[in-house]
Design a protein around this motif. Structure first.
Motif: not given
Length: 202
Positions: A122-131
């Protein structure tokens, strides 16, 4: 956008793939858990709960999300549950639209900083980062931070009209999550470039 035909055969194949991926991530200590999955034009897998996207099937998901591989394998033994990850533990995720995502990814590539990135149908990008790092005010209206108390879908989770996939796999980054400050810098840089380009066109 057309809906994907999740026939019994496809669901069975995806269940096996989802189970293997869930077990693999659990063995790395990722707090994975099962989520609702699409059947026709609806999300199913949790009684008495309607939603417009994947959500945990267990009410106690914050305590039941686990990394015991045998427990995780049992969850996916019967249904093609969406593969969810409880954020705020091993990673946070910064969610943006695809346009900003592409710009930020390009900015990160330009400085040689690989960061795991997920894209949803559905057109979303998620960048995985340190919490543990808050979202900057410049991004408040354009990004969503998934931290403690939230979750994200992981590949290859099925959606109504496609499958969640990696834009940058964790293996490429040596299983290290992105630096949240550098990722947010890249997003702000992408916004600045977009604004400059708009002014030049005008």
């Amino acid at each position: 956008m057309l809906e994907t035909d999740w026939s019994d055969g496809w669901r069975s194949a995806f269940r096996c793939e989802l189970r293997a991926e869930a077990v693999g991530l659990a063995s790395r200590g990722w707090p994975v858990m099962p989520g609702t999955f699409p059947t026709g034009s609806e999300w199913t897998g949790r009684q008495g709960a309607e939603s417009d996207g994947p959500r945990p099937i267990h009410d106690d998901w914050q305590t039941s999300a686990g990394s015991a591989a045998d427990h995780v394998a049992e969850w996916w033994s019967g249904q093609p549950y969406n593969l969810l990850l409880a954020t705020g533990v091993v990673l946070d995720a910064i969610e943006v639209d695809a346009d900003l995502g592409r710009g930020a990814a390009a900015a990160l590539r330009a400085v040689g900083v690989p960061t795991p990135i997920i894209a949803t149908p559905d057109g979303r990008w998620l960048f995985l980062v340190e919490p543990g790092t808050a979202l900057r005010s410049e991004l408040a209206d354009l990004a969503t931070l998934h931290g403690t108390g939230s979750w994200i879908s992981l590949p290859p989770s099925p959606y109504l009209h496609g499958v969640v996939h990696w834009r940058v796999k964790p293996e490429v980054c040596g299983w290290r999550m992105g630096d949240p400050n550098l990722v947010q810098d890249a997003m702000i840089d992408a916004l600045t470039c977009t604004a400059i380009e708009a002014e030049l066109v005008a």
